[in-house]
Scaffold this motif. Structure first.
Motif, PDB file in Angstrom:
ATOM      1  N   TYR B  61      70.053  42.556  15.467  1.00 22.21           N
ATOM      2  CA  TYR B  61      68.991  42.885  16.435  1.00 22.21           C
ATOM      3  C   TYR B  61      68.552  41.648  17.221  1.00 22.21           C
ATOM      4  N   PRO B  67      77.502  43.468  17.371  1.00 23.34           N
ATOM      5  CA  PRO B  67      77.717  44.802  16.789  1.00 23.34           C
ATOM      6  C   PRO B  67      79.101  44.929  16.151  1.00 23.34           C
ATOM      7  N   SER B 369      75.507  53.764  24.699  1.00 26.61           N
ATOM      8  CA  SER B 369      74.435  53.336  23.802  1.00 26.61           C
ATOM      9  C   SER B 369      73.356  54.422  23.768  1.00 26.61           C
ATOM     10  N   GLU B 371      71.162  56.826  20.682  1.00 23.42           N
ATOM     11  CA  GLU B 371      70.157  56.502  19.657  1.00 23.42           C
ATOM     12  C   GLU B 371      70.789  55.559  18.640  1.00 23.42           C
ATOM     13  N   MET B 372      70.319  54.298  18.615  1.00 26.59           N
ATOM     14  CA  MET B 372      71.019  53.253  17.863  1.00 26.59           C
ATOM     15  C   MET B 372      70.374  52.930  16.508  1.00 26.59           C
ATOM     16  N   ASN B 374      69.663  52.315  12.689  1.00 27.89           N
ATOM     17  CA  ASN B 374      70.422  51.735  11.587  1.00 27.89           C
ATOM     18  C   ASN B 374      70.725  52.826  10.538  1.00 27.89           C
ATOM     19  N   PRO B 387      73.759  57.294  15.450  1.00 25.53           N
ATOM     20  CA  PRO B 387      74.647  56.943  16.560  1.00 25.53           C
ATOM     21  C   PRO B 387      76.004  57.634  16.446  1.00 25.53           C
ATOM     22  N   GLY B 420      74.949  51.501  14.523  1.00 30.18           N
ATOM     23  CA  GLY B 420      73.509  51.330  14.791  1.00 30.18           C
ATOM     24  C   GLY B 420      72.932  50.167  14.014  1.00 30.18           C
ATOM     25  N   PRO B 429      64.863  51.965  18.967  1.00 24.50           N
ATOM     26  CA  PRO B 429      66.326  52.147  18.857  1.00 24.50           C
ATOM     27  C   PRO B 429      66.949  52.942  20.005  1.00 24.50           C
ATOM     28  N   TYR B 434      71.267  47.833  22.948  1.00 22.15           N
ATOM     29  CA  TYR B 434      72.573  47.274  23.353  1.00 22.15           C
ATOM     30  C   TYR B 434      72.493  46.473  24.660  1.00 22.15           C
TER      31      TYR B 434
END
Lengths: 107, 513
Positions: B61, B67, B369, B371-372, B374, B387, B420, B429, B434
């Motif tokens: 982040y 990524p 990109s 909904e990223m 985690n 994601p 993600g 997010p 991104y």
């Protein structure tokens, strides 16, 4: 299932009679679908919402299960659900739903 | 001429005590089930600052890991430690004590008090932060006696600020009866403002431009500030700009649940493209309510409570400089009132419809990109890999449009997607994590374009059952800057003048000889 939706399901079941209600889910994971199904049958497993300790035993299906698919015109189903059906693990969702219905469904 | 993305910043704030005191999952449980096993267990699942900065998604982040590097690590990630760095290419992970000091700096109504000893000790650490500007340091106040803070919390409905369970400060209510100015609301809003300020000062540092050059700030968080006569009056943007030293800026708040950052980016790009402003900063702070949101599942499955950080970000959208990646507003997707709510209608409106307008295919976009979130956080909570689910849907849409074969669907997420890494802070997010990497990947020639997709659950506000979403495309710079287009005539004029002077000097030289 969030607290507001639990309240809506409970109110609808009380107003119309639980035997007249079918809950249709659209969750994308079998675990999430199973938790929602458990909530409207056995009661809220997290003991946080209005359905905590309330076993409505409603009939509950996922929209991708064959029983529901058969009720919907094929072209409409393809238009609205076809893409998601391609993406979801339908078998695992259906087996989770069946297991919950077999255990807790009263109708 | 398209606007460009000049810089970005991404920050996290580790808030272990706020998880226990301010997350709504926890505060709700304290009301409905105060003796629950979960509430007793949760404190044992809180991570230390050292663990939080050694967590791979957090290092991604703030820009220390890419990524791709994160994707190469086997999941889950929470039991693997990576190199722990507080500062990253995009921002930093601020510890809780320094954040309380930042909140105090952001409080201009004397609502936040810190304990004397705590304030003195934290100030020493705080002022060493290279992103902090002198005008912020001048705002640091002396602390007060602990007894005063205890009285505020016990008798005056103040919201306590804790370190390792110990009371070190409080946020007072701003009015005796106004429900929009309670201590709870003031605390939530000061947190949002302070984390937005943190993102803004890192944005200034990363961009290299003078803070006073920023014309306009758009806040796209999910909080509302105002009193009982105007609950969401605003303006977080200008309030944060003031503390971050953006003396030349005005601003506004753009709201739209998790879709707000993408709405804000489109607004910023349009304002710059229209020539209204040269530099617009899009910014958002984090959200206390969502701390520990899925912690019931994390505790039940023996995981750390992974939602222990506030997120913040800022992006600088500027006039075209001929170098930085452009925002192409010709490819702008939107979920309309008439779109409908089925997933394929949603994805079609956001991804395929805008590409159709310019004759492009889904596979012409190198990276999406959406909904990223985690997956470490969402998978144990039964929400799956968010994601990945988005990429499967975009790929499935490409199959229905006969752009790819069904057999190629499995490879689509890896080719056009990302893993993600963003905390589950609602708007944080959504699409925007991104942008920082995307700018670099386009500048480095690794990708030619990317689509940012923001989606929002409007129904949570109970004003409509509708869902929402918007999208736009970032692409490589065409090479023509605003300055070059505007000054072409002037440049020609200058060359003519120079030629004339050169000719004259030659003639003079000849005469001398």
């Amino acid at each position: 299932m969030d607290l507001e939706n639990q309240k809506r399901v409970k109110d609808l079941a009380e107003a119309n009679g639980p035997e007249n209600i079918i809950v249709i889910l659209g969750a994308s994971e079998s675990e999430a679908a199973g938790l929602s199904a458990e909530t409207v049958t056995a009661g809220d497993p997290t003991f946080a919402g209005p359905l905590a300790g309330v076993s409505l035993g409603l009939r509950v299906y996922h929209v991708c299960e064959p029983e529901i698919k058969a009720e919907i015109p094929a072209d409409l189903y393809e238009e609205q659900i076809g893409m998601m059906e391609m993406v979801l693990d339908v078998d695992s969702i259906a087996s989770e739903m069946k297991s919950i219905r077999d255990q807790y469904c009263k109708y | 001429m398209n606007s460009v993305i000049t810089a970005s910043s991404y920050v996290l704030v580790h808030t272990p005590d706020m998880v226990l005191h301010n997350g709504t999952t926890i505060t709700t449980e304290k009301i409905v089930n105060p003796e629950s096993e979960y509430l007793k267990e949760l404190p044992k699942h809180i991570r230390s600052y050292e663990d939080v900065i050694a967590y791979a998604p957090n290092q991604t982040y703030i820009g220390n890991m890419t990524p791709e590097e994160l994707a190469a690590m086997p999941q889950p990630w929470y039991d693997t430690k990576v190199e722990a760095k507080r500062e990253g290419k995009f921002g930093e992970i601020l510890p809780q004590d320094e954040f309380y000091m930042l909140m105090q700096i952001c409080d201009v109504f004397d609502l936040l008090v810190l304990e004397k000893g705590f304030a003195a000790a934290t100030k020493e650490k705080f002022v060493k932060n290279p992103a902090v500007i002198p005008s912020m340091v001048e705002k640091i106040k002396e602390g007060v006696d602990l007894a005063e803070i205890e009285a505020l919390v016990n008798d005056e409905h103040a919201e306590g600020l804790y370190m390792d369970g110990k009371l070190v400060g409080a946020v007072k209510r701003a009015h005796d009866v106004d429900t929009n100015l309670t201590a709870h609301v003031m605390h939530e809003n000061l947190v949002s403002k302070a984390s937005s300020v943190l993102a803004l000062i890192h944005l200034i540092k990363n961009s290299g431009i003078d803070a006073s050059e920023i014309d306009y700030v758009i806040d796209c968080s999910e909080e509302a500030c105002g009193d009982m006569n105007q609950r969401g009056g605003g303006n977080f943007a200008k309030a944060a700009a003031e503390i971050a030293g953006l003396t030349g800026a005005s601003g506004e708040d753009v709201r739209g649940f998790c879709a707000a950052p993408t709405h804000a980016m489109i607004t910023a790009a349009a304002l710059v493209k229209a020539g209204v402003y040269k530099h617009v900063a899009v910014t958002a702070g984090g959200c206390t309510a969502k701390l520990g949101m899925n912690s019931k599942d994390h505790v039940k499955k023996g995981l750390p409570a992974l939602e222990d950080c506030l997120g913040g970000f800022s992006v600088l959208v500027s006039e075209n400089d001929g170098v930085n990646p452009e925002i192409n507003l010709d490819i702008c997707g939107r979920h309309t009132v008439g779109t409908g709510s089925s997933p394929q209608a949603v994805i079609n409106s956001l991804v395929a419809a805008p590409l159709d307008k310019v004759g492009m295919k889904i596979v012409d976009i190198d990276k999406f990109s959406p909904e990223m979130q985690n997956p470490d956080i969402t998978k144990p909570a039964g929400a799956g890999d968010v994601p990945l689910a988005n990429y499967k849907m975009i790929g499935a849409l490409a199959v229905t449009r006969h752009e790819i074969e069904r057999a190629d669907l499995a490879a689509f997420p890896e080719k056009h997607g990302l893993v993600g890494w963003a905390p589950t802070q609602g708007h944080i997010p959504s699409g925007v994590p991104y942008i920082g990497f995307c700018r670099q990947d386009i500048l480095d020639g690794k990708i030619k374009n990317a689509m940012i997709v923001g989606k929002g659950s409007l129904f949570l506000g109970r004003m409509t059952n509708l869902f929402d979403g918007v999208s736009f495309v970032i692409q490589g710079n065409s090479g023509a800057s605003a300055a070059s287009a505007m000054d072409e005539a002037e440049v020609k004029n200058m060359i003519a003048k120079a030629m004339k002077q050169f000719a004259l000097s030659l003639m003079e030289g000849e005469e001398e000889q």
